[in-house]
Enzyme design. Structure first.
Site, mmCIF file in Angstrom:
data_model
loop_
_atom_site.group_PDB
_atom_site.id
_atom_site.type_symbol
_atom_site.label_atom_id
_atom_site.label_comp_id
_atom_site.label_asym_id
_atom_site.label_seq_id
_atom_site.Cartn_x
_atom_site.Cartn_y
_atom_site.Cartn_z
ATOM 1 N N SER A 124 24.292 77.318 81.593
ATOM 2 C CA SER A 124 25.284 76.470 81.408
ATOM 3 C C SER A 124 26.155 76.264 82.984
ATOM 4 O O SER A 124 27.133 75.505 82.869
ATOM 5 C CB SER A 124 26.527 77.015 80.224
ATOM 6 O OG SER A 124 26.558 78.393 80.404
ATOM 7 N N HIS A 145 20.498 71.583 78.493
ATOM 8 C CA HIS A 145 21.730 72.350 78.324
ATOM 9 C C HIS A 145 22.285 71.930 76.728
ATOM 10 O O HIS A 145 22.895 71.022 76.576
ATOM 11 C CB HIS A 145 22.640 72.248 79.143
ATOM 12 C CG HIS A 145 24.021 72.804 79.066
ATOM 13 N ND1 HIS A 145 25.201 72.300 79.639
ATOM 14 C CD2 HIS A 145 24.361 74.051 78.531
ATOM 15 C CE1 HIS A 145 26.080 73.181 79.388
ATOM 16 N NE2 HIS A 145 25.807 74.331 78.653
ATOM 17 N N GLU A 157 22.528 67.945 77.671
ATOM 18 C CA GLU A 157 22.627 67.698 78.915
ATOM 19 C C GLU A 157 21.106 67.911 79.533
ATOM 20 O O GLU A 157 20.838 69.096 79.703
ATOM 21 C CB GLU A 157 23.597 68.510 79.939
ATOM 22 C CG GLU A 157 25.097 68.049 79.568
ATOM 23 C CD GLU A 157 26.205 68.788 80.071
ATOM 24 O OE1 GLU A 157 27.261 68.318 80.397
ATOM 25 O OE2 GLU A 157 25.924 69.916 80.990
ATOM 26 N N ASN A 195 31.363 70.406 81.550
ATOM 27 C CA ASN A 195 32.194 71.487 82.073
ATOM 28 C C ASN A 195 32.985 71.224 83.162
ATOM 29 O O ASN A 195 33.851 71.813 83.684
ATOM 30 C CB ASN A 195 31.426 72.908 82.059
ATOM 31 C CG ASN A 195 31.413 73.735 80.888
ATOM 32 O OD1 ASN A 195 32.014 73.494 80.180
ATOM 33 N ND2 ASN A 195 30.102 74.593 80.918
#
Ligand code: NAD
Length: 501
Positions: A124, A145, A157, A195
């Site tokens: 991550s 991901h 992702e 993120n």
């Protein structure tokens, strides 16, 4: 690298923790035969009965046909070493988040699997480029991901490092679709898409708390009023302040201490004090059986106060919304579409949509309100009168907003209030990501809606609000706070020029 369709490829999942077991389930559900490996003895075998239980719950709830659970379980076979997995055509790694551990696992795997086997990492936060460094065939390594819980969260992702083969990324993209997911391509940069773009949702809330602008409860009310399922403070309590602080720090460090990503002293203090959120029983809020939940309230709009004249200023989605609300309230008003601000003139005083300047900067006759993202009556909305406003004008401004259907939440007179400043920063971050080739605009919208359940994507908000208005808010914040944090993305600035050319 020649890449075949992976739809019936045997798969090895390494790491039988929260993510690995979820990935194994999703792969088996799509018909793959799956080997599951974990360094902890017995962990891969122990995962099966736990998975069996959760599948049975799905069957009991009617969400999975009877018999399907047994088939899924039969396709998952625990293995003891990588040497048992020589025949797989795809490895998905979900082990501990540590660069050396991941590198060494993939290097070991390369000596076992075929040269065509794709190696995917569920990291991550670690650079996919860095994980591939040292491999004989770095082009075969790609980020895949997933989001937690894997069987429920749609987003994947697909992260390409500097050396990732395009065909490898495309094969994982197609496979993710086959698994019922919505894949989005991303270039390996700190935080990937979600993120990274999500940072301002936390950072602006923490900045507002540090400035004593309002309370965590009011912030959350404002965000639920904007259509978010969870406000930032309850969300940070759920994620855990230690985890959220660690991610913020890693994105900050990975960006060479760019001030835009600076962590917050508010969060630091909570971590230092052990107020980690739900898991420690207390964060912004207290958790436990003895804590009373706030009672639900029903919003009732008052009648519009008796005023002499009302002018509607400006154009666009918010002006249209105000026009509709004024019409519903039975008011006649003059429209000044060419005004350089959006809001209402009420007997010579101004109730302005925030443009990133504090109400006080305009003098005593102004109050500002936040960007309303939801159209239904009763949606919460932050607002603030000028510091020098009279008590009579403050009361009137609040009453007018309530009469127009907004559940008013008064906060300190901070530039950009709550939603406007944060949405502007989310759009800015997304624009920067696209400008730097990390993802496409559509990819950013999909990622934020599917990865963190935003009610809309940053580019959808941009289309509604308009690039000039967003840049105006950011420029005013930049002028007010003077630092690097609110600098406008070149990608966003170009959009304004394109629309005004
Ligand atoms: P976890 O701690 O639940 O599971 C990790 C498992 O890997 C453990 O069972 C551990 O025994 C095993 N392991 C550790 N080193 C190993 C090795 N060298 N070989 C084989 N097995 C090994 O962790 P998790 O939450 O499932 O996270 C796994 C990965 O997924 C991490 O890279 C994490 O960053 C990433 N991730 C986690 C989440 C999340 O919300 N938990 C979301 C997205 C991505």
């Amino acid at each position: 690298m020649q890449t075949n369709n992976l739809n019936d490829a045997p798969v090895l999942v390494v790491g039988a923790g929260i993510m690995g077991v979820g990935i194994a389930q999703v792969a088996a559900q799509a018909g793959h035969s799956v080997m599951l490996l974990d360094a902890r003895e017995g962990a891969a075998s122990a995962a099966k009965p736990k998975l069996a239980q959760s599948l049975e719950t799905l069957v009991a709830k009617g969400k999975m046909p009877a018999g399907a659970a047994a088939q899924i379980l039969a396709r998952i076979v625990p293995v003891a070493t990588v040497h048992d997995a020589g025949t797989v055509r795809l490895v998905v790694e979900a082990i501990v988040e540590n660069l050396d551990a991941k590198r060494s696992l993939f290097q070991q795997l390369e000596s076992v699997v075929d040269a065509q086997c794709i190696l995917a990492t569920n990291t991550s936060s670690i650079s996919v480029t860095a994980i591939a460094n040292g491999l004989q065939h770095p082009g075969r390594l790609v980020g895949m991901h997933f989001f937690n819980p894997v069987p429920l969260m749609k987003l994947v992702e697909v992260v390409s490092g500097l050396q990732t083969d395009k065909a490898v990324a495309e094969a994982i993209f197609a496979l993710s679709q086959h698994w019922g997911k919505v894949p989005v391509h991303a270039r390996s940069t700190p935080g990937f898409i979600v993120n990274r773009i999500a940072r301002p949702y936390y950072a602006e809330s923490l900045a507002l708390l540090q400035q004593q602008a309002t309370t965590p409860a009011v912030l959350d009310i404002c965000w639920r009023g904007a259509g978010f399922r969870m406000g930032p403070c309850e969300l940070m309590d759920l994620i855990g302040h230690d985890t959220n602080f660690a991610v913020t720090q890693s994105v900050f460090e990975a960006n060479f201490y760019d001030k835009r990503y600076a962590p917050s002293l508010v969060q630091r203090e909570m971590v230092d004090g052990g107020l980690l959120g739900r898991k420690s029983g207390r964060g912004f809020f207290s958790y436990g059986s003895d804590v009373a939940k706030p009672a639900a309230t029903t919003f009732v709009a008052p009648v519009f106060p008796g005023v002499r004249d009302v002018h509607l200023h400006g154009q666009g989605a918010v002006a249209q919304r105000l026009a509709a609300a004024l019409a519903t309230a039975g008011l006649t008003f003059a429209h000044m579409p060419d005004s350089d601000w959006v809001g209402l003139g009420i007997d010579g005083r101004h109730l302005r949509l925030t443009d990133g300047r504090a109400a006080s900067s305009f003098g005593p006759l102004v109050a500002v309100f936040d960007l309303p993202l939801l159209t239904q009556p009763g949606a919460a909305l932050a607002w603030a009168p000028s510091d020098s406003a009279s008590a009579e004008w403050s009361a009137l401004a609040a009453q007018c907003l309530r009469a127009l259907g907004f559940d008013t939440q008064q906060v300190a007179d901070v530039p950009g209030l709550v939603v406007a400043r944060t949405v502007a920063m989310l759009i800015n971050e997304a624009s920067d990501a696209v400008h730097q080739g990390v993802c496409s605009a559509q990819g950013a919208d999909d990622a934020m809606q599917l990865g963190v359940n935003y009610p809309a994507g940053p580019f959808q908000w941009l289309a509604q609000w308009g690039a000039s208005a967003v840049v105006q808010v950011l420029d005013h914040l930049d002028t007010h706070y003077r630092g690097e944090r609110y600098r406008v993305s070149p990608g966003l600035r170009h959009r304004v020029w394109q629309h005004t050319a």
